[in-house]
Write an enzyme that holds these catalytic residues in place. Structure first.
Site, PDB file in Angstrom:
ATOM      1  N   TYR A  23      16.992  66.228  61.010  1.00  0.00           N
ATOM      2  CA  TYR A  23      18.167  66.967  61.457  1.00  0.00           C
ATOM      3  C   TYR A  23      18.121  67.445  62.904  1.00  0.00           C
ATOM      4  O   TYR A  23      19.116  67.936  63.408  1.00  0.00           O
ATOM      5  CB  TYR A  23      18.386  68.179  60.538  1.00  0.00           C
ATOM      6  CG  TYR A  23      18.486  67.789  59.090  1.00  0.00           C
ATOM      7  CD1 TYR A  23      19.593  67.096  58.620  1.00  0.00           C
ATOM      8  CD2 TYR A  23      17.457  68.087  58.199  1.00  0.00           C
ATOM      9  CE1 TYR A  23      19.678  66.712  57.290  1.00  0.00           C
ATOM     10  CE2 TYR A  23      17.542  67.708  56.865  1.00  0.00           C
ATOM     11  CZ  TYR A  23      18.644  67.018  56.415  1.00  0.00           C
ATOM     12  OH  TYR A  23      18.737  66.640  55.104  1.00  0.00           O
ATOM     13  N   HIS A  97      26.844  62.340  59.966  1.00  0.00           N
ATOM     14  CA  HIS A  97      25.597  62.789  59.357  1.00  0.00           C
ATOM     15  C   HIS A  97      24.566  62.877  60.473  1.00  0.00           C
ATOM     16  O   HIS A  97      24.485  61.975  61.324  1.00  0.00           O
ATOM     17  CB  HIS A  97      25.112  61.809  58.287  1.00  0.00           C
ATOM     18  CG  HIS A  97      26.052  61.691  57.127  1.00  0.00           C
ATOM     19  ND1 HIS A  97      26.130  62.647  56.142  1.00  0.00           N
ATOM     20  CD2 HIS A  97      26.960  60.734  56.809  1.00  0.00           C
ATOM     21  CE1 HIS A  97      27.037  62.286  55.261  1.00  0.00           C
ATOM     22  NE2 HIS A  97      27.567  61.132  55.645  1.00  0.00           N
TER      23      HIS A  97
END
Length: 146
Positions: A23, A97
C-alpha cells in the site's frame, strides 16, 4: 470548475499502518493532499467508510459531479450491492487499487467493478489515483468536444 469525488472503502483509513509493500507509506490524508496538489483546478470532495451500507448510501446520493474515483478496498471482491450503487452513478467512473490485486492472494483476483468503470488502475500505490484522474479528465475533454 470540475467536481470530482474520491471514495475509499474499508481499511483505507489505516493507510500508513498497513503493509507498506502493498500500500505504500502514505496515509489517506497524504493521498488526498497529493490529489489536490496535482489537480488544483478541480473541486474535490473525499469520503471514506468502513461500512458497506454507508458507502452505498453515499453513492446513491451523489449528484452534480463530473467524475468519481473509488477504491472499494476488499469490497471489490464480493460486494454486488456496492457494485450496483457504483454503476448507478451518472458520471465518468474510475476504480483504483493501491496494490496489484492480480499479484496477491487468489481471492483478490476478482474485481466486480472493473468491467463497469471507465478507467481502471492497480498496483501504482498513491499514483493509481493520480493517473486515474488524469485519464478521466482526458475522457471528459473528449466527450465535451464531441
Amino acid at each position: 470548475m470540475l467536481k470530482g469525488v474520491i471514495v475509499n472503502g474499508p481499511n483505507l483509513n489505516m493507510l500508513g499502518k498497513r503493509n507498506k509493500d502493498h500500500y505504500g507509506s502514505l496515509t489517506l490524508a497524504d493521498i488526498n493532499h497529493l490529489i489536490t496538489e496535482a489537480y488544483p483546478a478541480i473541486q474535490f470532495s473525499f469520503y471514506q467508510s468502513n461500512h458497506e451500507g454507508q458507502l452505498i448510501d453515499f453513492l446513491q446520493g451523489l449528484e452534480g459531479i463530473d467524475f468519481i474515483v473509488m477504491n472499494p478496498g476488499g469490497l471489490a471482491h464480493y460486494s454486488v450491492a456496492l457494485r450496483d450503487a457504483f454503476e448507478l452513478v451518472h458520471a465518468k467512473k474510475a476504480i483504483v487499487h493501491l496494490s496489484d490485486i492480480e499479484q496477491r492472494e487468489s481471492f483478490r483476483h476478482i474485481d466486480l467493478f472493473k468491467e463497469i468503470s471507465d478507467v481502471y488502475y492497480k498496483g501504482l500505490k498513491a499514483y493509481s489515483y493520480i493517473f486515474a484522474i488524469k485519464e478521466l479528465l482526458e475522457k471528459h475533454l473528449q466527450s465535451s468536444n464531441v
